[in-house]
Design an enzyme around this catalytic site. Sequence first.
Site, PDB file in Angstrom:
ATOM      1  N   GLU A   1     -49.450 -19.338 -19.442  1.00  0.00           N
ATOM      2  CA  GLU A   1     -48.546 -20.321 -20.048  1.00  0.00           C
ATOM      3  C   GLU A   1     -49.190 -21.679 -20.292  1.00  0.00           C
ATOM      4  O   GLU A   1     -49.818 -22.252 -19.406  1.00  0.00           O
ATOM      5  CB  GLU A   1     -47.307 -20.512 -19.153  1.00  0.00           C
ATOM      6  CG  GLU A   1     -46.263 -21.446 -19.747  1.00  0.00           C
ATOM      7  CD  GLU A   1     -44.959 -21.469 -18.967  1.00  0.00           C
ATOM      8  OE1 GLU A   1     -44.046 -22.203 -19.382  1.00  0.00           O
ATOM      9  OE2 GLU A   1     -44.845 -20.759 -17.939  1.00  0.00           O
TER      10      GLU A   1
ATOM     11  N   LYS B   1     -40.132 -17.778 -20.594  1.00  0.00           N
ATOM     12  CA  LYS B   1     -38.980 -17.306 -19.822  1.00  0.00           C
ATOM     13  C   LYS B   1     -38.663 -15.917 -20.326  1.00  0.00           C
ATOM     14  O   LYS B   1     -38.374 -15.722 -21.509  1.00  0.00           O
ATOM     15  CB  LYS B   1     -37.754 -18.215 -20.006  1.00  0.00           C
ATOM     16  CG  LYS B   1     -37.697 -19.351 -19.013  1.00  0.00           C
ATOM     17  CD  LYS B   1     -37.331 -18.864 -17.634  1.00  0.00           C
ATOM     18  CE  LYS B   1     -37.711 -19.860 -16.551  1.00  0.00           C
ATOM     19  NZ  LYS B   1     -39.072 -19.691 -16.054  1.00  0.00           N
TER      20      LYS B   1
END
Length: 430
Positions: free
Chosen positions: A233, A249
């Site tokens: 990420e 997410k």
Amino acid sequence: MRTTYHHTTPNIDLFKYKLLQWSQQFDDVVWLDSNNYHQNYSNYDAVLAVDAFTSIKTDYTQAFEHLKEYQNTVKDWVFGYLTYDLKNAVENLISQNFDGLEFPDLYFFQPKKIFFFKGNEVEIQYLKMVDDEWKEDLKEIKQINESTYQQINNPIKIKLRIHKNDYFKKINSMLAHIHRGDMYEANFCQEFYAEETTINPLETYLKLNRISNTPFATFLKYQDKYLLSASPERYLKKQGTTIISQPIKGTAKRSKDKKEDEQLKKDLLANAKELSENIMIVDLVRNDLSKTAIKGTVAVEELCKIYTFDQVHQMISTVISQISPDTNPVDVIKSTFPMGSMTGAPKISAMKIIEALEETKRGLYSGAVGYFTPMGDFDFNVVIRSILYNETKKYVSYSVGGAITAKSNPLKEYEECLVKAKAMRQVLED
């Protein structure tokens, strides 16, 4: 200020390996590797920065102001990290949970030596004061034996900071907060750890990176403390006047069966809970970016796109904004920190509830590692899927978390944590 050299190597992977072995002589090391993962907004395949000329270390008190002053003064490449607990510098919050690792809250350094990788080319930048060392260093690197590392085979007993039944109780407590309207999403994390344990940090990182192969992998050494990260990420990047945030997410496991693996991807994209998690955090990121953005420039470039990594499928969104050329880069970070994917929404309420229910101070976990350029651009990852190690205390730790929403099932959340923890556990126990 810096002298630049260029080196071409026919075997880039071997050169990387030898370079990392060579780097272990220094107290300050940051290695960032994209693992040749195709991604937008990538400047380099990999970067190594070593050997501090100047540095800044501070606790959370006035941390961003100190960083701003340091970055403005140095006006050079600086590499380092921001811990999650800098939340206390942004809001009236505290961190009182157990800390077995003891990383300083913020650390950055101006490296004497930097190596930038692109294809089979390596751009080498040395500060003028040491630029006569580059030939000797290159000779040393080439002469390193491929098997110079010391293999440590200690049986590692992984312990849980929060046991399964306690985890369920804590998730149910979070759900009660959600149903009361105190928040609508929060990232709850739990720690796995081992005491009186010795590992070889570099070899542990290389093993983790081999099985994970993620685009924001990091090896960081600060004296006796190490971060070995297989992060997928990006937290935040500044490229001129463009700001890019790419929150994750939504997670699904991989399958070796191609048909089943494709179905797992489709199921993730159709999962209402995972979609709602991602969209809620996108809204939070849009709000954070708007604090420094030119009005009307915050835009969602990708919404809930599925990216595939060796261990998991992930749902990732990309949010961008434009800032004024005179906006200070540190202010952009401060106004968005900590990243929404690791907190929840509303942010302050979620962070307070997280602090009350988690058992461990997050420290560098769910913080960020990256760099500032001399022109004030920056790029930072999110510290997840990571092993942290305090060599002096012989303490090894990795944490995993998941987003809790009104639709969360405690058992499924627990199982998702185990999927995320699989690579770290495998590396430490093999």
